[in-house]
Write an enzyme that holds these catalytic residues in place. Structure first.
Site, PDB file in Angstrom:
ATOM      1  N   LYS A 100       0.813  -1.213   0.000  1.00 38.35           N
ATOM      2  CA  LYS A 100       0.000   0.000   0.000  1.00 38.35           C
ATOM      3  C   LYS A 100       0.844   1.258   0.000  1.00 38.35           C
ATOM      4  CE  LYS A 100      -1.296  -0.225   4.878  1.00 38.35           C
ATOM      5  NZ  LYS A 100      -2.373  -0.534   5.766  1.00 38.35           N
ATOM      6  N   ARG A 101       2.136   1.117   0.218  1.00 37.53           N
ATOM      7  CA  ARG A 101       3.021   2.277   0.071  1.00 37.53           C
ATOM      8  C   ARG A 101       3.034   2.776  -1.368  1.00 37.53           C
ATOM      9  NH1 ARG A 101       7.743   1.993   4.248  1.00 37.53           N
ATOM     10  NH2 ARG A 101       6.477   2.984   5.827  1.00 37.53           N
TER      11      ARG A 101
END
Ligand code: GLU
Length: 493
Positions: free
Chosen positions: A253-254
């Site tokens: 999700k970065r």
């Protein structure tokens, strides 16, 4: 043999696109051969599992058009389908392994295990349990149990040789037993770990094919050994390739939004997202890009899965989604979709109490509310700078807020406020200047309704995605800088 597959999510966060991808392949594999697909909730980690996350997973998978023949919400004769309701079953099987001499009680204190780990790290030895309690005498065990000493149950693992097993896609895989830890099966509180619960349930639920992500390959030897210890048939294993970011790193999700809720809120069509997930490592025999779930069911052959590391590319997804909108929906249907998606009564009713105070004409709703139905906002670095903060502090405010907001379990106004207030206090910035850049990042302007209310209305995923977008607009945070910021964040407490 009836083919039975399952998806076994742990309800510990947002519904992940990877879960939907694995669920899709399990479902299609089973149904295309007249089999059954079931859903089991693996919530043995009671500190991280939440009912909200479970509900969100069920809702997200249903939204995509996936359904299951058995599961916590639909029942079935192999239930319960939630592991937290099956503790007695696992305890019984752990006892059976102890009696047969395949598992043992381990009384080692956390302190001893920490020391062991430290020594192993120092001496660059492989990490893992050293067998200290493997051969305690009967008297010793009785004495310790009599003293009520806490213990866990660990499985015995051969020290030498290899575990060799067959994977449907990868062929023969061999892993040295020396690499396999004497896994804890039952924790001190009597709850099972994933490994025990997963194997027991797959057996009792008559799962014929275990289709899951490749991150579980290294766990397969433990599972196979457990099947052998119990004397059960071993299911067929199939480890699907992991989804990847465009730079080929593991989907995170970065770098990419990973929550299905984000894609829902962005306005992707469920059919298109499902179609795209079907393209992850798999293709139709005629290689066409756009296909329905029915097409996939008709043509499915798991051997067409390629192991190359499928890239989840949001741009490609958008392109496919556009084709679905243009080619598959009539104008009538598109109007219906828009109404269901955002222009519905619930959304209006949630926003109107705020908007009404600022409205003079009905048309004011458009400028007031457009940011709530938008994707990423058309803002620039200058807009963010207009909040009057210098670059470094601006990045810190956004990044620290993002981290803090990521730890919120229930996405509600008060929790959002408390999270942001804690960061502002720790950074010693007054709330008003602290919130100024957040207003721009979240709502595009400082004149919107309170930024906490905006975030509550937008939902966790879109709020976080906009903060991430704002950080990107400012040039992003490189690896080195990130390390520094992580340190500073930890010091904030
Ligand atoms: N609960 C595991 C997960 O969250 C399931 C892994 C498996 O399918 O065996 O992915």
């Amino acid at each position: 043999m009836t083919i039975r597959t399952r998806i076994a999510p742990s309800p510990t966060g947002d519904p992940h696109v990877g879960t939907a991808y694995v669920a899709l392949f399990n479902m299609v594999f089973a149904r295309s051969q007249g089999g059954q697909f079931l859903l089991r909730i693996e919530d043995t980690d009671q500190t991280r599992s939440t009912p909200e996350s479970e509900q969100a997973i069920l809702d997200a998978l249903s939204w995509l058009g996936l359904d299951w023949d058995e599961g916590p919400n639909v029942g079935g004769d192999k239930g319960p389908y939630r592991q937290s309701e099956r503790s007695d079953i696992y305890r019984k099987y752990a006892e059976e392994l102890i009696e047969k001499g395949y598992a043992f009680r381990c009384f080692c204190t956390p302190q001893r295990l920490d020391e062991l780990r430290a020594t192993q790290m120092q001496e660059k030895q492989p990490l893992g349990y050293d067998g200290h309690c493997e051969n305690l005498s009967e008297e010793e065990i009785a004495k310790r149990l009599g003293n009520n000493e806490p213990y866990v149950v660990r499985m015995k693992v051969p020290r030498e040789g290899q575990c060799t097993f067959n994977d449907m896609l990868r062929g023969e895989i061999s892993i040295d037993w020396a690499q396999i830890d004497m896994q804890i099966l039952l924790k001190a509180d009597g709850m099972p770990t994933y490994h025990l619960a997963n194997v027991v349930d797959d057996h009792l639920m008559q799962i014929s094919h275990v289709i899951r992500g490749e991150e579980w390959i290294n766990s397969a030897p433990k599972h196979i050994l457990l099947y052998q210890y119990f004397g059960w048939d071993i299911p067929v294993f199939c480890h699907l390739p992991l989804l990847r970011n465009v730079d080929k790193s593991k989907l995170s999700k970065r770098k990419n939004p990973t929550s299905i809720l984000y894609y829902q809120r962005m306005g992707y069509l469920p059919e298109a997202l499902l179609n795209y997930l079907g393209r992850m490592g798999w293709s139709m025999p005629d290689e066409r890009e756009k296909f329905t779930l029915d097409d996939m069911l008709n043509e499915f052959d798991i051997q067409r899965v390629s192991l190359g590391g499928p890239v989840f590319d949001v741009e490609k997804l958008s392109w496919l989604n556009g084709m679905w909108i243009r080619e598959e929906l009539t104008d009538e249907q598109l109007a219906d979709r828009l109404q269901q998606w955002a222009l519905n009564r619930d959304n209006l009713m949630a926003f109107l109490p705020f908007a009404k105070q600022r409205m003079e004409t009905l048309s004011d709703i458009a400028p007031l509310g457009s940011y709530l139905v938008s994707g990423m906002l058309p803002i620039s670095a200058e807009d963010l700078h207009s909040a009057g903060m210098e670059q470094d502090q601006l990045l810190e405010v956004l990044q620290f807020s993002l981290w803090r907001l990521e730890s919120i379990q229930q996405w509600q106004r008060d929790n959002i406020f408390n999270a942001l207030k804690a960061v502002a206090d720790a950074m010693d910035i007054k709330m008003k200047p602290f919130l100024a850049p957040l207003f721009i990042a979240i709502a595009g302007s400082s004149s919107s309704i309170s930024v906490m209310d905006s975030m509550a209305l937008l939902g966790a995923d879109m709020s976080r995605a906009r903060l991430r977008h704002a950080i990107e607009l400012l040039g992003g945070v490189g690896k080195k800088k990130l390390k520094k910021m992580e340190k500073a964040y930890q010091q904030l407490g």
